[in-house]
Motif scaffolding. Structure first.
Motif, PDB file in Angstrom:
ATOM      1  N   PHE A 102      47.770  -7.658 -12.747  1.00 39.72           N
ATOM      2  CA  PHE A 102      47.606  -8.665 -11.710  1.00 39.72           C
ATOM      3  C   PHE A 102      48.071 -10.029 -12.214  1.00 39.72           C
ATOM      4  CE2 PHE A 102      44.951 -11.713  -9.311  1.00 39.72           C
ATOM      5  CZ  PHE A 102      45.414 -11.424  -8.034  1.00 39.72           C
ATOM      6  N   TYR A 103      47.668 -10.398 -13.420  1.00 42.72           N
ATOM      7  CA  TYR A 103      48.064 -11.685 -13.998  1.00 42.72           C
ATOM      8  C   TYR A 103      49.579 -11.770 -14.161  1.00 42.72           C
ATOM      9  CZ  TYR A 103      43.104 -12.392 -15.215  1.00 42.72           C
ATOM     10  OH  TYR A 103      41.747 -12.559 -15.190  1.00 42.72           O
ATOM     11  N   GLN A 104      50.194 -10.666 -14.556  1.00 42.25           N
ATOM     12  CA  GLN A 104      51.652 -10.646 -14.723  1.00 42.25           C
ATOM     13  C   GLN A 104      52.345 -10.955 -13.400  1.00 42.25           C
ATOM     14  OE1 GLN A 104      53.252  -6.780 -15.676  1.00 42.25           O
ATOM     15  NE2 GLN A 104      55.223  -7.614 -16.298  1.00 42.25           N
ATOM     16  N   VAL A 105      51.869 -10.342 -12.315  1.00 44.43           N
ATOM     17  CA  VAL A 105      52.481 -10.581 -11.011  1.00 44.43           C
ATOM     18  C   VAL A 105      52.248 -12.025 -10.561  1.00 44.43           C
ATOM     19  CG1 VAL A 105      52.484  -9.916  -8.567  1.00 44.43           C
ATOM     20  CG2 VAL A 105      52.385  -8.163 -10.337  1.00 44.43           C
ATOM     21  N   ILE A 106      51.040 -12.540 -10.745  1.00 44.16           N
ATOM     22  CA  ILE A 106      50.744 -13.927 -10.368  1.00 44.16           C
ATOM     23  C   ILE A 106      51.643 -14.894 -11.141  1.00 44.16           C
ATOM     24  CG2 ILE A 106      48.995 -15.759 -10.476  1.00 44.16           C
ATOM     25  CD1 ILE A 106      48.557 -13.823  -8.152  1.00 44.16           C
ATOM     26  N   LEU A 107      51.817 -14.660 -12.442  1.00 45.07           N
ATOM     27  CA  LEU A 107      52.715 -15.516 -13.231  1.00 45.07           C
ATOM     28  C   LEU A 107      54.150 -15.439 -12.719  1.00 45.07           C
ATOM     29  CD1 LEU A 107      51.447 -15.086 -16.893  1.00 45.07           C
ATOM     30  CD2 LEU A 107      51.725 -17.244 -15.670  1.00 45.07           C
ATOM     31  N   CYS A 108      54.629 -14.243 -12.444  1.00 49.47           N
ATOM     32  CA  CYS A 108      56.013 -14.093 -11.961  1.00 49.47           C
ATOM     33  C   CYS A 108      56.204 -14.737 -10.592  1.00 49.47           C
ATOM     34  CB  CYS A 108      56.415 -12.620 -11.924  1.00 49.47           C
ATOM     35  SG  CYS A 108      56.790 -11.953 -13.557  1.00 49.47           S
ATOM     36  N   ILE A 109      55.210 -14.638  -9.721  1.00 49.28           N
ATOM     37  CA  ILE A 109      55.315 -15.281  -8.406  1.00 49.28           C
ATOM     38  C   ILE A 109      55.416 -16.795  -8.592  1.00 49.28           C
ATOM     39  CG2 ILE A 109      54.115 -15.801  -6.247  1.00 49.28           C
ATOM     40  CD1 ILE A 109      52.819 -13.004  -6.447  1.00 49.28           C
ATOM     41  N   GLY A 110      54.536 -17.357  -9.412  1.00 44.39           N
ATOM     42  CA  GLY A 110      54.560 -18.799  -9.651  1.00 44.39           C
ATOM     43  C   GLY A 110      55.847 -19.266 -10.293  1.00 44.39           C
ATOM     44  N   LEU A 111      56.350 -18.489 -11.250  1.00 44.84           N
ATOM     45  CA  LEU A 111      57.621 -18.841 -11.897  1.00 44.84           C
ATOM     46  C   LEU A 111      58.775 -18.769 -10.901  1.00 44.84           C
ATOM     47  CD1 LEU A 111      57.259 -17.043 -15.350  1.00 44.84           C
ATOM     48  CD2 LEU A 111      57.054 -19.491 -14.880  1.00 44.84           C
ATOM     49  N   ALA A 112      58.763 -17.761 -10.039  1.00 46.14           N
ATOM     50  CA  ALA A 112      59.821 -17.631  -9.027  1.00 46.14           C
ATOM     51  C   ALA A 112      59.772 -18.803  -8.054  1.00 46.14           C
ATOM     52  CB  ALA A 112      59.677 -16.305  -8.276  1.00 46.14           C
ATOM     53  N   ARG A 113      58.581 -19.215  -7.655  1.00 41.82           N
ATOM     54  CA  ARG A 113      58.445 -20.361  -6.747  1.00 41.82           C
ATOM     55  C   ARG A 113      59.086 -21.600  -7.363  1.00 41.82           C
ATOM     56  NH1 ARG A 113      54.021 -20.392  -2.861  1.00 41.82           N
ATOM     57  NH2 ARG A 113      53.637 -22.564  -3.449  1.00 41.82           N
ATOM     58  N   GLU A 114      58.823 -21.813  -8.635  1.00 40.08           N
ATOM     59  CA  GLU A 114      59.342 -23.004  -9.304  1.00 40.08           C
ATOM     60  C   GLU A 114      60.838 -22.862  -9.631  1.00 40.08           C
ATOM     61  OE1 GLU A 114      59.223 -26.815 -10.776  1.00 40.08           O
ATOM     62  OE2 GLU A 114      57.659 -25.765  -9.683  1.00 40.08           O
ATOM     63  N   ALA A 115      61.216 -21.755 -10.270  1.00 43.78           N
ATOM     64  CA  ALA A 115      62.600 -21.582 -10.733  1.00 43.78           C
ATOM     65  C   ALA A 115      63.600 -21.449  -9.588  1.00 43.78           C
ATOM     66  CB  ALA A 115      62.696 -20.355 -11.650  1.00 43.78           C
ATOM     67  N   LEU A 116      63.174 -20.821  -8.481  1.00 43.30           N
ATOM     68  CA  LEU A 116      64.072 -20.609  -7.355  1.00 43.30           C
ATOM     69  C   LEU A 116      63.868 -21.636  -6.250  1.00 43.30           C
ATOM     70  CD1 LEU A 116      63.782 -16.711  -7.171  1.00 43.30           C
ATOM     71  CD2 LEU A 116      65.562 -18.064  -8.297  1.00 43.30           C
ATOM     72  N   GLY A 117      62.907 -22.512  -6.414  1.00 37.24           N
ATOM     73  CA  GLY A 117      62.641 -23.540  -5.408  1.00 37.24           C
ATOM     74  C   GLY A 117      62.232 -22.952  -4.070  1.00 37.24           C
ATOM     75  N   ALA A 118      61.428 -21.904  -4.105  1.00 40.87           N
ATOM     76  CA  ALA A 118      61.021 -21.220  -2.877  1.00 40.87           C
ATOM     77  C   ALA A 118      59.504 -21.252  -2.747  1.00 40.87           C
ATOM     78  CB  ALA A 118      61.505 -19.775  -2.903  1.00 40.87           C
ATOM     79  N   SER A 119      59.028 -21.440  -1.543  1.00 41.46           N
ATOM     80  CA  SER A 119      57.585 -21.423  -1.324  1.00 41.46           C
ATOM     81  C   SER A 119      57.123 -20.098  -0.722  1.00 41.46           C
ATOM     82  CB  SER A 119      57.167 -22.577  -0.406  1.00 41.46           C
ATOM     83  OG  SER A 119      57.819 -22.452   0.843  1.00 41.46           O
ATOM     84  N   ASN A 120      58.042 -19.343  -0.155  1.00 45.22           N
ATOM     85  CA  ASN A 120      57.723 -18.080   0.495  1.00 45.22           C
ATOM     86  C   ASN A 120      57.987 -16.924  -0.478  1.00 45.22           C
ATOM     87  OD1 ASN A 120      57.082 -16.169   2.375  1.00 45.22           O
ATOM     88  ND2 ASN A 120      58.851 -16.530   3.690  1.00 45.22           N
ATOM     89  N   VAL A 121      57.065 -16.767  -1.443  1.00 43.53           N
ATOM     90  CA  VAL A 121      57.220 -15.746  -2.475  1.00 43.53           C
ATOM     91  C   VAL A 121      55.964 -14.880  -2.491  1.00 43.53           C
ATOM     92  CG1 VAL A 121      57.608 -15.311  -4.939  1.00 43.53           C
ATOM     93  CG2 VAL A 121      58.584 -17.352  -3.875  1.00 43.53           C
ATOM     94  N   VAL A 122      56.155 -13.574  -2.493  1.00 37.66           N
ATOM     95  CA  VAL A 122      55.042 -12.631  -2.617  1.00 37.66           C
ATOM     96  C   VAL A 122      55.382 -11.627  -3.708  1.00 37.66           C
ATOM     97  CG1 VAL A 122      54.250 -12.842  -0.233  1.00 37.66           C
ATOM     98  CG2 VAL A 122      55.895 -11.079  -0.827  1.00 37.66           C
ATOM     99  N   GLY A 123      54.355 -10.977  -4.196  1.00 35.52           N
ATOM    100  CA  GLY A 123      54.538  -9.950  -5.208  1.00 35.52           C
ATOM    101  C   GLY A 123      54.299  -8.577  -4.620  1.00 35.52           C
ATOM    102  N   VAL A 124      55.007  -7.600  -5.143  1.00 38.61           N
ATOM    103  CA  VAL A 124      54.769  -6.206  -4.775  1.00 38.61           C
ATOM    104  C   VAL A 124      54.580  -5.443  -6.076  1.00 38.61           C
ATOM    105  CG1 VAL A 124      55.721  -4.132  -3.708  1.00 38.61           C
ATOM    106  CG2 VAL A 124      56.113  -6.352  -2.649  1.00 38.61           C
ATOM    107  N   LEU A 125      53.398  -4.874  -6.216  1.00 38.92           N
ATOM    108  CA  LEU A 125      53.042  -4.101  -7.398  1.00 38.92           C
ATOM    109  C   LEU A 125      53.079  -2.635  -7.006  1.00 38.92           C
ATOM    110  CD1 LEU A 125      52.063  -4.189 -10.335  1.00 38.92           C
ATOM    111  CD2 LEU A 125      49.748  -4.538  -9.479  1.00 38.92           C
ATOM    112  N   VAL A 126      53.973  -1.876  -7.636  1.00 40.46           N
ATOM    113  CA  VAL A 126      54.196  -0.482  -7.255  1.00 40.46           C
ATOM    114  C   VAL A 126      53.719   0.437  -8.377  1.00 40.46           C
ATOM    115  CG1 VAL A 126      55.957   1.245  -6.706  1.00 40.46           C
ATOM    116  CG2 VAL A 126      56.156  -1.067  -5.805  1.00 40.46           C
TER     117      VAL A 126
END
Length: 157
Positions: free
Chosen positions: A93-117
């Motif tokens: 869970f923490y890994q996905v939360i970190l990746c979502i936050g990093l994607a929001r910042e690095a890609l300049g996007a606010s509409n980011v969700v995680g999918v854990l499969v």
């Protein structure tokens, strides 16, 4: 000789078909339609572009990163090679939360969700800004733990 050439030709055709299907297999793994989502990055298999996300002195590379063609939404995908069995491990869970936050910042996007499969389940995870900031605050502790090869603080968040 003709039989050997036929076998080689068949092997090449099978290889090419599998290579063409590979990106679509990644889309399906995450429950996404290939025509509606662009695969930005993936480390699931060979031949895909890879993108490292970094911000705030932290970096990570999700298993898959997609962008919606019409919505621009970003999906951070993580694949776990185990059964869900009704629970998500904290570190997953923490890994996905970190990746979502990093994607929001690095890609300049606010509409980011995680999918854990998992092998038997697919979960959507929304961004939690407070948890993301807490995890970022543990950067020094994490580096110290890696240096000492044992946890500085063995209690999770």
């Amino acid at each position: 000789m003709v039989a050997i050439l036929s076998i080689i030709a068949a092997a090449v055709i099978i290889y090419l078909v599998l290579q063409l299907r590979a990106p679509n297999d990644i889309h399906r793994k995450f429950g996404l339609q290939p025509g509606q989502w662009d695969l930005i990055s993936s480390d699931l298999g060979k031949g895909h572009p890879r993108k490292k996300l970094s911000a705030f002195g932290v970096a990570g590379e999700p298993d898959a990163l997609f962008r919606g063609n019409s919505t621009g939404q970003i999906i951070v995908g993580e694949y776990k090679n185990r059964r869900h069995a009704g629970y998500v491990r904290r570190r997953e869970f923490y890994q996905v939360i970190l990746c979502i936050g990093l994607a929001r910042e690095a890609l300049g996007a606010s509409n980011v969700v995680g999918v854990l499969v998992f092998k038997d389940a697919r979960l959507q995870i929304a961004h939690d800004e407070e948890l993301f900031r807490s995890l970022l605050g543990m950067r020094g502790e994490c580096l110290g733990s890696m240096k000492q090869r044992k946890p500085i603080n063995d209690r999770p968040l």
